[in-house]
Design a protein around this motif. Sequence first.
Motif, PDB file in Angstrom:
ATOM      1  N   LEU A 150       0.845  -1.194   0.000  1.00 37.66           N
ATOM      2  CA  LEU A 150       0.000   0.000   0.000  1.00 37.66           C
ATOM      3  C   LEU A 150       0.877   1.240   0.000  1.00 37.66           C
ATOM      4  CD1 LEU A 150      -2.757   1.470   0.353  1.00 37.66           C
ATOM      5  CD2 LEU A 150      -2.449   1.176   2.836  1.00 37.66           C
ATOM      6  N   ASP A 151       0.593   2.163  -0.908  1.00 40.94           N
ATOM      7  CA  ASP A 151       1.385   3.392  -1.057  1.00 40.94           C
ATOM      8  C   ASP A 151       0.446   4.587  -1.062  1.00 40.94           C
ATOM      9  OD1 ASP A 151       3.564   5.208  -1.903  1.00 40.94           O
ATOM     10  OD2 ASP A 151       2.527   5.182  -3.842  1.00 40.94           O
ATOM     11  N   ILE A 152       0.534   5.434  -0.030  1.00 42.60           N
ATOM     12  CA  ILE A 152      -0.277   6.649   0.036  1.00 42.60           C
ATOM     13  C   ILE A 152       0.663   7.835  -0.116  1.00 42.60           C
ATOM     14  CG2 ILE A 152      -1.935   7.987   1.363  1.00 42.60           C
ATOM     15  CD1 ILE A 152      -2.915   5.188   0.576  1.00 42.60           C
ATOM     16  N   GLN A 153       0.500   8.597  -1.198  1.00 40.18           N
ATOM     17  CA  GLN A 153       1.417   9.694  -1.472  1.00 40.18           C
ATOM     18  C   GLN A 153       1.146  10.887  -0.561  1.00 40.18           C
ATOM     19  OE1 GLN A 153      -0.966  10.229  -5.302  1.00 40.18           O
ATOM     20  NE2 GLN A 153       0.313  12.046  -5.330  1.00 40.18           N
ATOM     21  N   LYS A 154       2.187  11.680  -0.341  1.00 43.78           N
ATOM     22  CA  LYS A 154       2.049  12.909   0.424  1.00 43.78           C
ATOM     23  C   LYS A 154       1.421  13.998  -0.430  1.00 43.78           C
ATOM     24  CE  LYS A 154       5.985  12.052   3.497  1.00 43.78           C
ATOM     25  NZ  LYS A 154       7.290  12.559   3.988  1.00 43.78           N
ATOM     26  N   CYS A 155       0.986  15.063   0.218  1.00 46.31           N
ATOM     27  CA  CYS A 155       0.417  16.204  -0.515  1.00 46.31           C
ATOM     28  C   CYS A 155       1.469  16.768  -1.466  1.00 46.31           C
ATOM     29  CB  CYS A 155      -0.036  17.292   0.454  1.00 46.31           C
ATOM     30  SG  CYS A 155      -1.412  16.796   1.502  1.00 46.31           S
ATOM     31  N   ASP A 156       1.034  17.166  -2.652  1.00 48.48           N
ATOM     32  CA  ASP A 156       1.895  17.775  -3.667  1.00 48.48           C
ATOM     33  C   ASP A 156       2.999  16.833  -4.153  1.00 48.48           C
ATOM     34  OD1 ASP A 156       0.612  20.369  -3.668  1.00 48.48           O
ATOM     35  OD2 ASP A 156       1.565  20.714  -1.730  1.00 48.48           O
ATOM     36  N   GLN A 157       2.835  15.544  -3.941  1.00 47.53           N
ATOM     37  CA  GLN A 157       3.816  14.573  -4.426  1.00 47.53           C
ATOM     38  C   GLN A 157       3.269  13.837  -5.643  1.00 47.53           C
ATOM     39  OE1 GLN A 157       4.859  11.418  -1.673  1.00 47.53           O
ATOM     40  NE2 GLN A 157       5.534  10.112  -3.346  1.00 47.53           N
ATOM     41  N   LYS A 158       4.037  13.870  -6.724  1.00 51.17           N
ATOM     42  CA  LYS A 158       3.684  13.104  -7.919  1.00 51.17           C
ATOM     43  C   LYS A 158       4.790  12.119  -8.287  1.00 51.17           C
ATOM     44  CE  LYS A 158       0.616  16.645  -9.805  1.00 51.17           C
ATOM     45  NZ  LYS A 158       0.335  17.582 -10.937  1.00 51.17           N
ATOM     46  N   GLY A 159       6.005  12.367  -7.791  1.00 49.92           N
ATOM     47  CA  GLY A 159       7.081  11.416  -7.993  1.00 49.92           C
ATOM     48  C   GLY A 159       6.772  10.116  -7.267  1.00 49.92           C
ATOM     49  N   LEU A 160       7.289   9.025  -7.776  1.00 48.12           N
ATOM     50  CA  LEU A 160       6.965   7.718  -7.210  1.00 48.12           C
ATOM     51  C   LEU A 160       7.816   7.426  -5.976  1.00 48.12           C
ATOM     52  CD1 LEU A 160       6.628   5.566 -10.466  1.00 48.12           C
ATOM     53  CD2 LEU A 160       4.938   7.052  -9.351  1.00 48.12           C
ATOM     54  N   SER A 161       7.167   6.981  -4.915  1.00 49.95           N
ATOM     55  CA  SER A 161       7.852   6.694  -3.657  1.00 49.95           C
ATOM     56  C   SER A 161       8.647   5.395  -3.756  1.00 49.95           C
ATOM     57  CB  SER A 161       6.826   6.577  -2.524  1.00 49.95           C
ATOM     58  OG  SER A 161       6.106   5.356  -2.661  1.00 49.95           O
ATOM     59  N   PHE A 162       9.471   5.155  -2.740  1.00 50.21           N
ATOM     60  CA  PHE A 162      10.227   3.904  -2.689  1.00 50.21           C
ATOM     61  C   PHE A 162       9.297   2.698  -2.605  1.00 50.21           C
ATOM     62  CE2 PHE A 162      14.013   6.435  -1.462  1.00 50.21           C
ATOM     63  CZ  PHE A 162      14.946   5.819  -2.285  1.00 50.21           C
ATOM     64  N   ARG A 163       8.112   2.874  -2.003  1.00 44.99           N
ATOM     65  CA  ARG A 163       7.186   1.743  -1.879  1.00 44.99           C
ATOM     66  C   ARG A 163       6.825   1.181  -3.250  1.00 44.99           C
ATOM     67  NH1 ARG A 163       7.943   0.435   1.923  1.00 44.99           N
ATOM     68  NH2 ARG A 163       6.800   1.549   3.511  1.00 44.99           N
ATOM     69  N   VAL A 164       6.689   2.055  -4.248  1.00 44.13           N
ATOM     70  CA  VAL A 164       6.368   1.606  -5.616  1.00 44.13           C
ATOM     71  C   VAL A 164       7.472   0.694  -6.140  1.00 44.13           C
ATOM     72  CG1 VAL A 164       5.975   2.348  -7.998  1.00 44.13           C
ATOM     73  CG2 VAL A 164       5.027   3.688  -6.097  1.00 44.13           C
ATOM     74  N   PHE A 165       8.718   1.071  -5.901  1.00 46.88           N
ATOM     75  CA  PHE A 165       9.846   0.309  -6.439  1.00 46.88           C
ATOM     76  C   PHE A 165      10.121  -0.952  -5.621  1.00 46.88           C
ATOM     77  CE2 PHE A 165      10.192   4.605  -7.987  1.00 46.88           C
ATOM     78  CZ  PHE A 165      10.233   4.350  -9.358  1.00 46.88           C
ATOM     79  N   GLU A 166       9.775  -0.918  -4.338  1.00 53.49           N
ATOM     80  CA  GLU A 166       9.838  -2.151  -3.560  1.00 53.49           C
ATOM     81  C   GLU A 166       8.848  -3.169  -4.117  1.00 53.49           C
ATOM     82  OE1 GLU A 166      11.219  -0.580   0.857  1.00 53.49           O
ATOM     83  OE2 GLU A 166       9.163  -0.219   0.178  1.00 53.49           O
ATOM     84  N   ALA A 167       7.652  -2.712  -4.458  1.00 54.47           N
ATOM     85  CA  ALA A 167       6.652  -3.603  -5.051  1.00 54.47           C
ATOM     86  C   ALA A 167       7.145  -4.166  -6.380  1.00 54.47           C
ATOM     87  CB  ALA A 167       5.335  -2.855  -5.251  1.00 54.47           C
ATOM     88  N   LEU A 168       7.731  -3.314  -7.205  1.00 55.04           N
ATOM     89  CA  LEU A 168       8.244  -3.746  -8.506  1.00 55.04           C
ATOM     90  C   LEU A 168       9.362  -4.764  -8.340  1.00 55.04           C
ATOM     91  CD1 LEU A 168       8.329  -3.412 -11.611  1.00 55.04           C
ATOM     92  CD2 LEU A 168       9.959  -1.527 -11.252  1.00 55.04           C
ATOM     93  N   GLY A 169      10.305  -4.483  -7.447  1.00 56.20           N
ATOM     94  CA  GLY A 169      11.443  -5.375  -7.254  1.00 56.20           C
ATOM     95  C   GLY A 169      11.060  -6.697  -6.621  1.00 56.20           C
ATOM     96  N   ALA A 170      10.062  -6.674  -5.738  1.00 59.05           N
ATOM     97  CA  ALA A 170       9.665  -7.884  -5.023  1.00 59.05           C
ATOM     98  C   ALA A 170       8.592  -8.678  -5.760  1.00 59.05           C
ATOM     99  CB  ALA A 170       9.166  -7.523  -3.624  1.00 59.05           C
ATOM    100  N   GLY A 171       8.083  -8.135  -6.859  1.00 60.38           N
ATOM    101  CA  GLY A 171       7.025  -8.823  -7.591  1.00 60.38           C
ATOM    102  C   GLY A 171       5.717  -8.842  -6.820  1.00 60.38           C
ATOM    103  N   LYS A 172       5.358  -7.695  -6.224  1.00 55.88           N
ATOM    104  CA  LYS A 172       4.129  -7.584  -5.446  1.00 55.88           C
ATOM    105  C   LYS A 172       3.151  -6.647  -6.136  1.00 55.88           C
ATOM    106  CE  LYS A 172       6.191  -9.876  -2.109  1.00 55.88           C
ATOM    107  NZ  LYS A 172       5.805 -11.258  -1.737  1.00 55.88           N
ATOM    108  N   LYS A 173       1.876  -6.875  -5.916  1.00 54.55           N
ATOM    109  CA  LYS A 173       0.871  -5.940  -6.408  1.00 54.55           C
ATOM    110  C   LYS A 173       0.930  -4.661  -5.570  1.00 54.55           C
ATOM    111  CE  LYS A 173      -2.648  -8.766  -6.153  1.00 54.55           C
ATOM    112  NZ  LYS A 173      -4.054  -9.232  -6.249  1.00 54.55           N
TER     113      LYS A 173
END
Length: 317
Positions: A229-252
């Motif tokens: 689960l990834d909840i972005q901060k206000c005014d954030q559009k760049g992708l957080s580390f959580r997105v890349f952890e999901a990508l690297g670990a093969g998680k939804k």
Amino acid sequence: MKITIISPFSFGYINALVEELQSYPSVEVSFIQLDKFKLEYSGVPQRVKNFFSKTLLCRNIKQKYLEDQIKKEILSCPPSNYILVIRPDKLKGETLLFLKEHTKQLISYYFDAIVNIPKMKERLPYFDKVYSYEKEDVEKYDLGFITNFIPVDHYIKNKENNIVFNISSYDERFPVIEAVARQLNEQNHPYNILIRQRKGLKSKYVKMLRDYLPLSETKKMIEQAGILLDIQKCDQKGLSFRVFEALGAGKKLITTNSAVVDYDFFNPDNICVINKKKPVISKEFLNKPYVDIPESIVAKYRRRAWIKEVFGIEKRN
């Protein structure tokens, strides 16, 4: 090649970058972590003195101690080919000029929007190159674009587990995170959502932590989950580390960041974009299997690719 990285505590993500650089035979890396330089007051008189110094003279004894220690560390080593500064708003311009005198390239990486930390705009002229993961800042301030990176090269794949996992600090995102947890609870869907806070806050739906978890512990929890689960901060559009952890670990991934649909690894079977105001997660998404992403795409977001882009070096197998 000599590389020095100066950074505050970043939940272990910068440590992961340093560890990768240490595996490069041609690289000598130094890591100056700002948080380790904390002046302990000798007593009440020094505390009072610093209060008036900050109030009347705009001089902070603790800040001076921090920057003196950084200079001492820099002078104790040979000049660096690169000095990378994370969060340069935490340093004075005088110190940044000092760093510039002791390296061939002074660079910075902004993993937050300038609108959230206005001082970072003031720091731009001090650097030879500034990178950002915010595309709007890249366009507006002529910065180099680069995303965050996958902090771990190898995760244990566990496709049988469908737990939703998130770990965050307590901030403005909490109501959204709790709303998602409540929804998962009502759907009887398993989840492990942790919030680090010091305010004695209690919640029926999420677990509260007092201390930060090391990246190694977070890695284990990611491996045990099926969905991040990834909840972005206000005014954030760049992708957080959580997105890349999901990508690297093969998680939804469940995320409030709609910008993710513009990236080459986006697949609606793997990534569910929800609305912050009304976060709705379908049972269909929760239960569908993960679709593997080709390594040719994943490799673009690994630490090696980040290092090649920023420092211009490659690791030979």
